[in-house]
Design a protein around this motif. Structure first.
Motif, PDB file in Angstrom:
ATOM      1  N   GLU A   1     -56.834  14.728 -43.999  1.00  0.00           N
ATOM      2  CA  GLU A   1     -57.720  13.885 -43.658  1.00  0.00           C
ATOM      3  C   GLU A   1     -58.435  14.372 -41.873  1.00  0.00           C
ATOM      4  OE1 GLU A   1     -55.980   9.690 -44.697  1.00  0.00           O
ATOM      5  OE2 GLU A   1     -54.634  10.767 -45.990  1.00  0.00           O
ATOM      6  N   ILE A   2     -57.355  13.915 -41.015  1.00  0.00           N
ATOM      7  CA  ILE A   2     -57.979  14.943 -39.879  1.00  0.00           C
ATOM      8  C   ILE A   2     -56.495  15.344 -39.709  1.00  0.00           C
ATOM      9  CG2 ILE A   2     -59.273  11.927 -39.520  1.00  0.00           C
ATOM     10  CD1 ILE A   2     -56.510  11.976 -36.942  1.00  0.00           C
TER      11      ILE A   2
ATOM     12  N   PRO B   1     -53.329  10.991 -39.636  1.00  0.00           N
ATOM     13  CA  PRO B   1     -53.957   9.572 -39.498  1.00  0.00           C
ATOM     14  C   PRO B   1     -52.196   8.747 -39.618  1.00  0.00           C
ATOM     15  CG  PRO B   1     -55.804   9.826 -41.151  1.00  0.00           C
ATOM     16  CD  PRO B   1     -54.503  10.844 -41.073  1.00  0.00           C
ATOM     17  N   LYS B   2     -51.304   9.254 -40.495  1.00  0.00           N
ATOM     18  CA  LYS B   2     -49.972   8.883 -40.862  1.00  0.00           C
ATOM     19  C   LYS B   2     -49.523   9.356 -39.530  1.00  0.00           C
ATOM     20  CE  LYS B   2     -46.153   6.974 -42.117  1.00  0.00           C
ATOM     21  NZ  LYS B   2     -45.794   5.895 -42.371  1.00  0.00           N
ATOM     22  N   ALA B   3     -49.501  10.815 -38.699  1.00  0.00           N
ATOM     23  CA  ALA B   3     -49.327  11.181 -37.891  1.00  0.00           C
ATOM     24  C   ALA B   3     -49.229  10.279 -36.155  1.00  0.00           C
ATOM     25  CB  ALA B   3     -49.221  12.719 -37.531  1.00  0.00           C
ATOM     26  N   VAL B   4     -50.559   9.591 -36.857  1.00  0.00           N
ATOM     27  CA  VAL B   4     -50.896   9.150 -34.944  1.00  0.00           C
ATOM     28  C   VAL B   4     -50.170   7.495 -34.876  1.00  0.00           C
ATOM     29  CG1 VAL B   4     -53.645   8.207 -34.239  1.00  0.00           C
ATOM     30  CG2 VAL B   4     -53.701  10.138 -35.003  1.00  0.00           C
TER      31      VAL B   4
ATOM     32  N   SER C   1     -46.201   3.987 -32.970  1.00  0.00           N
ATOM     33  CA  SER C   1     -44.903   3.280 -33.360  1.00  0.00           C
ATOM     34  C   SER C   1     -44.013   3.441 -32.485  1.00  0.00           C
ATOM     35  CB  SER C   1     -45.319   3.339 -34.237  1.00  0.00           C
ATOM     36  OG  SER C   1     -44.371   4.313 -35.597  1.00  0.00           O
ATOM     37  N   LEU C   2     -43.341   5.146 -32.451  1.00  0.00           N
ATOM     38  CA  LEU C   2     -42.273   5.660 -32.193  1.00  0.00           C
ATOM     39  C   LEU C   2     -42.463   6.070 -30.298  1.00  0.00           C
ATOM     40  CD1 LEU C   2     -41.970   7.787 -35.416  1.00  0.00           C
ATOM     41  CD2 LEU C   2     -40.408   5.558 -34.644  1.00  0.00           C
TER      42      LEU C   2
ATOM     43  N   LEU D   1     -44.796  18.291 -32.497  1.00  0.00           N
ATOM     44  CA  LEU D   1     -44.801  19.204 -32.763  1.00  0.00           C
ATOM     45  C   LEU D   1     -46.503  18.612 -33.820  1.00  0.00           C
ATOM     46  CD1 LEU D   1     -42.042  21.492 -33.351  1.00  0.00           C
ATOM     47  CD2 LEU D   1     -43.569  21.074 -31.631  1.00  0.00           C
ATOM     48  N   MET D   2     -47.370  19.559 -33.316  1.00  0.00           N
ATOM     49  CA  MET D   2     -48.533  18.624 -34.039  1.00  0.00           C
ATOM     50  C   MET D   2     -49.410  20.392 -34.939  1.00  0.00           C
ATOM     51  SD  MET D   2     -50.807  16.605 -35.117  1.00  0.00           S
ATOM     52  CE  MET D   2     -50.296  14.652 -33.629  1.00  0.00           C
TER      53      MET D   2
END
Length: 209
Positions: A48-49, A26-29, A34-35, A41-42
């Protein structure tokens, strides 16, 4: 530790800037939205997901999504398939050396894809199996609309060649290749090169073996 190592490698390159990093899906999404980075790179395995679902969410909700390169420590065909289905531009193992990592980022940033022919053939075969017996009239229509050079470009795309490599193989300029690739994507109704190659197999344009 892995994120720190990746950051050190990437920040040493004058043309690459690391704008953020995240420990959970979720933080990555949220950060990507926003950025708005050019390349993400995932990691496949995230709390979490997972990285596959995070990739799907990013590509489905952003009007101009970044190019996503999925990275993992596991050499697993299922991960490759899921990453490509999610719309990732490429798939990279964490054990790749720094030059491979940097080259991959620059490649996808230019609009190319990290296409591994064996993985795409396998993915295409699975897709064809799911739609066995379905009519191919729509595919036949777009195949007939391809020019001879566009057909050549699609075949080379399926071998995993970059635009520059196709330019050298065909003896034409990179911009000409880019134009042909754009035409192929439009005629096959594809979002990216991976989808176009899969459509080529599903539509009978190319053999799966």
């Amino acid at each position: 530790m892995v994120r720190t190592a990746l950051r050190v490698i990437l920040e040493a390159e004058p043309d690459l800037v690391v704008v953020g990093e995240a420990a959970t899906g979720p933080k990555a999404v949220s950060l990507v939205r926003s950025l708005a980075p050019d390349v993400v790179l995932m990691d496949v395995r995230m709390p979490e997901i997972d990285g596959i679902r995070a990739t799907e969410q990013i590509l489905a909700t952003m009007p101009e999504p970044p190019r996503v390169v999925v990275v993992t420590t596991f050499e697993n065909d299922a991960y490759v398939h899921d990453a490509l289905r999610a719309g990732a531009a490429g798939f990279l193992l964490k054990r790749a050396d720094p030059d491979e990592l940097i080259g991959a980022i620059r490649l996808v940033a230019r609009g190319d894809s990290l296409l591994f022919p064996a993985a795409v053939r396998s993915l295409a075969a699975a897709a064809v199996a799911r739609t066995a017996g379905a009519p191919r009239a729509a595919a036949a229509r777009w195949v007939a609309r391809l020019t001879d050079r566009e057909a050549d470009v699609l075949r080379l795309m399926a071998t995993g060649l970059s635009n520059q490599e196709m330019s050298e193989r065909l003896g034409v300029g990179p911009q000409t290749v880019k134009t042909h690739v754009a035409a192929v994507l439009a005629k096959t109704g594809s979002r990216d090169r991976t989808q176009a190659v899969i459509a080529a197999y599903e539509g009978g344009f190319m053999r799966k073996d």
